[in-house]
Design an enzyme around this catalytic site. Structure first.
Site, mmCIF file in Angstrom:
data_model
loop_
_atom_site.group_PDB
_atom_site.id
_atom_site.type_symbol
_atom_site.label_atom_id
_atom_site.label_comp_id
_atom_site.label_asym_id
_atom_site.label_seq_id
_atom_site.Cartn_x
_atom_site.Cartn_y
_atom_site.Cartn_z
ATOM 1 N N LEU A 13 0.826 -1.215 0.000
ATOM 2 C CA LEU A 13 0.000 0.000 0.000
ATOM 3 C C LEU A 13 0.855 1.257 0.000
ATOM 4 C CD1 LEU A 13 -2.678 -0.986 2.665
ATOM 5 C CD2 LEU A 13 -3.093 -0.619 0.236
ATOM 6 N N GLY A 14 2.009 1.157 0.614
ATOM 7 C CA GLY A 14 2.842 2.354 0.692
ATOM 8 C C GLY A 14 4.111 2.084 1.469
ATOM 9 N N GLY A 16 6.515 3.818 4.337
ATOM 10 C CA GLY A 16 6.612 4.876 5.328
ATOM 11 C C GLY A 16 8.054 5.187 5.649
ATOM 12 N N GLY A 19 9.137 1.741 7.464
ATOM 13 C CA GLY A 19 8.884 0.415 6.908
ATOM 14 C C GLY A 19 7.797 0.453 5.855
ATOM 15 N N VAL A 21 3.920 -0.728 4.262
ATOM 16 C CA VAL A 21 2.557 -1.047 4.667
ATOM 17 C C VAL A 21 1.940 -1.941 3.585
ATOM 18 C CG1 VAL A 21 0.309 -0.107 5.327
ATOM 19 C CG2 VAL A 21 2.368 1.196 5.819
ATOM 20 N N LYS A 37 1.452 -2.849 8.970
ATOM 21 C CA LYS A 37 2.636 -1.991 8.940
ATOM 22 C C LYS A 37 3.785 -2.854 9.434
ATOM 23 C CE LYS A 37 3.534 2.750 10.354
ATOM 24 N NZ LYS A 37 2.942 3.929 10.953
ATOM 25 N N ASP A 127 1.475 15.678 13.708
ATOM 26 C CA ASP A 127 1.877 15.534 12.304
ATOM 27 C C ASP A 127 0.635 15.404 11.420
ATOM 28 O OD1 ASP A 127 3.669 15.490 10.230
ATOM 29 O OD2 ASP A 127 4.172 13.369 10.419
#
Ligand code: ADP
Length: 272
Positions: A13-14, A16, A19, A21, A37, A127
């Site tokens: 998915l992505g 970060g 690490g 996801v 994650k 954030d």
């Protein structure tokens, strides 16, 4: 993940800071999708991950905050199983085209509802930005990524002061660039204001909010900023809200209650 045997990875998915996801299916209940994650032990101090998880667990019982289902250590690596938000980030949604005014209002209200809940739990996110706001079905916004979060009261219940700013400079209020310690809650409110501006204008109001602002002239910044806020022509109620939320003096800045009572929060727009 493969070692885990409980989950079947579907796609990444992505990525970060610490690490990756992954979207996964639970083998025991194949209709059940979640996001995992994966934080490799080599990438992050254990203490940091544990703190992030513990803070996130304190405030994940609200529909506008991503839920943690479970977490576990596999040797030094950490796996956090989270609710899957299947409509991407607010950032990608904004990049894909203009948002209608009612959708802007809907997302902003949900962001404020999520923040109200988090703050009531004694947590400040620190954030808030479109990349950390995920969207699920039916445009439900979910606050994610508690990596910069902290508890804003000490063990005696006294408000703590922040001495070292964390998060993303473009979304920082002026006090984060200053030399003095500051309280954390108004920071989230300012960042929510920048998110509102970004949803309407599709850019942040100033890119100058950088490290060099450390010594900036606050008054000048304020003037430029006010001018820019007034350039967001779309809607008078939004302008008023932005004027109150993006107040450079944190003591004068709107509170969550002020925002909830604002015209923009209350008015009813035609459904998109
Ligand atoms: P970082 O901590 O570095 O900000 P994350 O690890 O939280 O980033 O997430 C990286 C990316 O993975 C996000 O930008 C998002 O696209 C995706 N993502 C993270 N969590 C989820 C989730 N629960 N559901 C769907 N996508 C997610």
């Amino acid at each position: 993940l493969k070692q885990q045997n409980k989950f079947e990875p579907i796609r990444k998915l992505g990525k970060g800071t610490f690490g990756e996801v992954w979207l996964v299916r639970q083998k025991a209940s194949p209709n059940y999708l979640c996001a995992i994650k994966y934080v490799p032990g080599s990438r992050v101090e254990q203490v940091h991950t544990n703190r992030e998880i513990s803070i996130h667990l304190t405030c994940h019982g609200h529909q506008n905050v991503i839920r943690i289902y479970s977490h576990q250590m596999i040797r030094d690596d950490c796996l956090i199983v989270e609710e899957y938000a299947n409509n991407g980030t607010l950032h990608s949604r904004i990049c894909s085209g203009y948002l209608t005014i009612d959708l802007v209002q809907r997302y902003f209200k949900q962001l404020i509802a999520g923040l109200r809940y988090i703050h009531e739990k004694g947590i400040v996110h620190h954030d808030i930005k479109p990349r950390n706001l995920l969207l699920s079905v039916d445009n439900v916004l979910k606050i994610a990524d508690f990596g910069c979060s902290s508890r804003f009261r000490d063990v005696y219940g006294k408000l703590k002061l922040i001495t070292q700013a964390v998060g993303t400079t473009k979304f920082w209020p002026p006090e984060c660039f200053g030399r003095y310690a500051y309280h954390a809650q108004p920071v989230d409110i300012w960042s929510a204001g920048i998110v509102l501006y970004y949803m309407v204008a599709r850019e942040v109001p100033w890119n100058a909010a950088s490290e060099k602002c450390y010594n900036y002239n606050c008054w000048k910044l304020h003037q430029t900023f006010k001018k820019q806020v007034l350039c967001v022509k779309n809607n008078e109620e939004i302008q008023k809200t932005l004027g109150r939320v993006l107040e450079t003096d944190p003591c004068q800045r709107a509170t969550l209650a002020d925002i909830e009572n604002s015209e923009f929060h209350k008015c009813v727009y035609a459904r998109y």
